[in-house]
Design a protein around this motif. Structure first.
Motif, PDB file in Angstrom:
ATOM      1  N   ALA A  30       0.889  -1.212   0.051  1.00 33.85           N
ATOM      2  CA  ALA A  30      -0.122  -0.075  -0.287  1.00 33.85           C
ATOM      3  C   ALA A  30       0.948   1.357  -0.085  1.00 33.85           C
ATOM      4  N   LEU A  31       0.405   2.249  -0.360  1.00 31.93           N
ATOM      5  CA  LEU A  31       1.200   3.804  -0.630  1.00 31.93           C
ATOM      6  C   LEU A  31       0.272   4.756  -0.297  1.00 31.93           C
ATOM      7  N   PHE A  32       0.873   5.795   0.794  1.00 34.00           N
ATOM      8  CA  PHE A  32       0.237   6.878   1.169  1.00 34.00           C
ATOM      9  C   PHE A  32       0.945   7.963   1.208  1.00 34.00           C
ATOM     10  N   HIS A  33       0.499   9.217   0.997  1.00 33.86           N
ATOM     11  CA  HIS A  33       1.166  10.365   1.017  1.00 33.86           C
ATOM     12  C   HIS A  33       1.974  10.577   2.429  1.00 33.86           C
ATOM     13  N   HIS A  34       3.197  11.134   2.418  1.00 33.27           N
ATOM     14  CA  HIS A  34       3.922  11.312   3.382  1.00 33.27           C
ATOM     15  C   HIS A  34       4.142  12.792   3.572  1.00 33.27           C
TER      16      HIS A  34
END
Lengths: 331, 331
Positions: free
Chosen positions: B30-34
């Protein structure tokens, strides 16, 4: 595993590569730098069939609900807001229908919707014997606002949220009578606390938003164990007054001995125990009162050996870490 | 579980609360904004005793090494850099010594040191029958550089890193002869690939740093399965040429039939399969050559049904998702 605490000590990494890491092993969750406003909090917990739950005491939806609740409770104890979760589940080849596994996810989803947490990934594998479910939860904490266990100082008030003892009492009822017994209203209340515990996210956030120094720990293994963790992490003595610990009002039909066991050693209440500066205590009480969350002073912190003393009938005795051993009596 | 793919489809969340989520369920991680420069990538994988490993084929240190490698491979397939990991382990009350559990962590630590990954948390619980280990890995990906499975376009080159087939061949040797057999040098090489696979972190990073459009997937379940995942995610047809797939050079002593099974369906090679724009292919080859990472063109992408065709002796046949079923033959 003879002593989980000692074993985890032996695993502590000898070096650290990333300066962005704020807190690794040794608190409810790990914490690392994120952007300018928030830090990231992450934790993982596993429930094993016949160790942490039995099919005769929990419906599949309860198992899912609780698997996520355990993790959200860890995030609450860091003063965080949960955002995401991942689920890894090992399902025995026999004995679990696909629709039952789906119900586990439905149970997680019910709690996730309440706290607006997104399921973002996971793994689905087979096991031979037992269902094992591992949830990883990821959240954010306002930058610099850290409710670590090590924050306790001499003179602090020790507090606890809501009531204790309900979950263990609910489990004892379920183990005695099963799920289909015609329970009284009060008994159903205890059972509900065991099957669908409420992580105290709002309580952790209240403390973070007030900006007060506080140490915090969630009560997954019983207050005896968790108070000792606070004492050890902070290097202080904690004194608890048994008479002040809020016992769940639905415990009335149990003996005093049973109530004491449930309250002190019966885990899985997922309330928060913490300590805070005495001078902030009035302010904290007001804020909790306004938010309609029960918070109770149950003792104090003093300089001394990292131990916990329990005052009972005005006599102090050492409260050890014995904690809660799932189903030990029944095996 | 009859069909993991269909089951996961049924679990896909119906809504999403967090706008920071870039990619949830359906890719390697999964990928999310940092922050402004990086996105966060996170994945979780579970290994179950007697399903994913047997004690007669893997030392405790191998189990740990592989449990982390599986996750780092997922991060590699997203073009990420791993930073942190958490370990949840359920250890049977009988049959595992504390020192053996420690060796599992030592095995993880060996790989973690190579890639400078910090162990930041986890959970240690009991199980009744089988050891179950779940690793959560967290990393960063340069902002906007996403090697999703869905990125394939018609005309793309299909490529694979290094060689295939070694891990499954190593496993077949171990199942036949055990760990203490006087293996020849080439056999030991295959066994090493099974027990201590190398996640292709550098290969994923190379592609990210070049800024080319690429789709990427790691080969955990065999190239047949993984190529189908790329085809499905991108809605394209993939054509692979069996003659071009790089077979591990130490496979010489196996029959052609065995080699085909190992190469197409034998999972756990943890190489990367991907597709990239034909016009970038020379540049990609040069970059990989310079980094001393083998990369091989093995087919192409075309418009059409999301299927995979395998050309063998100039005849195409449909390559289904059969993938790799751990130990199925031996049960």
């Amino acid at each position: 595993m003879k002593d989980e605490f000692a074993f985890i000590q032996s695993l502590l990494p000898k070096k650290q590569y990333h300066r962005s890491l704020i807190k690794g092993i040794g608190d409810d969750a790990a914490l690392f730098h994120h952007g300018d406003e928030y830090d990231t909090v992450v934790c993982v917990d596993t429930l094993v069939e016949n160790i942490h739950f039995k099919r005769c005491t929990m419906l599949p939806a309860h198992i899912g609900y609780k698997a996520l609740a355990v993790n959200l409770s860890d995030i609450a104890a860091m003063g965080g807001i949960p955002n995401y979760y991942l689920v890894s589940i090992a399902v025995p080849k026999k004995g679990w229908k696909d629709c039952e596994v789906k119900e586990i996810y439905d149970g997680m989803n019910e709690l996730a919707e309440r706290f607006k947490v997104d399921l973002i990934g996971g793994d689905t594998v087979s096991s031979n014997q037992e269902l094992v479910i591992t949830v990883t939860a990821i959240g954010t904490v306002a930058k610099g606002r850290r409710l670590f266990r090590q924050n306790s100082k001499s003179g602090d008030v020790v507090f606890v949220t809501d009531f204790l003892g309900a979950s263990a009492a609910g489990l004892s009822l379920l183990l005695e009578h099963g799920m289909n017994y015609p329970y009284a209203k009060e008994q159903r209340e205890l059972i509900e606390q065991h099957q669908k515990p409420n992580p105290q996210i709002k309580a952790g956030l209240l403390l973070v938003n007030m900006g007060v120094r506080a140490a915090l720990n969630d009560i997954s293994d019983g207050i005896a164990s968790e108070a000792n963790e606070l004492a050890e992490a902070s290097g202080k003595t904690i004194v608890l007054d048994y008479g002040k610990i809020p016992k769940h009002p639905a415990l009335g039909s149990f003996s005093n001995k049973e109530i004491e066991d449930f309250v002190l050693y019966g885990g899985e209440d997922f309330q928060l125990i913490g300590t805070a500066n005495k001078k902030n205590w009035d302010q904290i009480q007001s804020a909790f009162h306004e938010a309609n969350i029960k918070i109770t002073e149950i003792g104090y912190v003093k300089n001394g050996e990292p131990k916990v003393y329990l005052l009972k009938n005005h006599s102090p005795f050492i409260l050890d870490k014995r904690g809660y051993n799932h189903f030990r009596k029944n095996e």
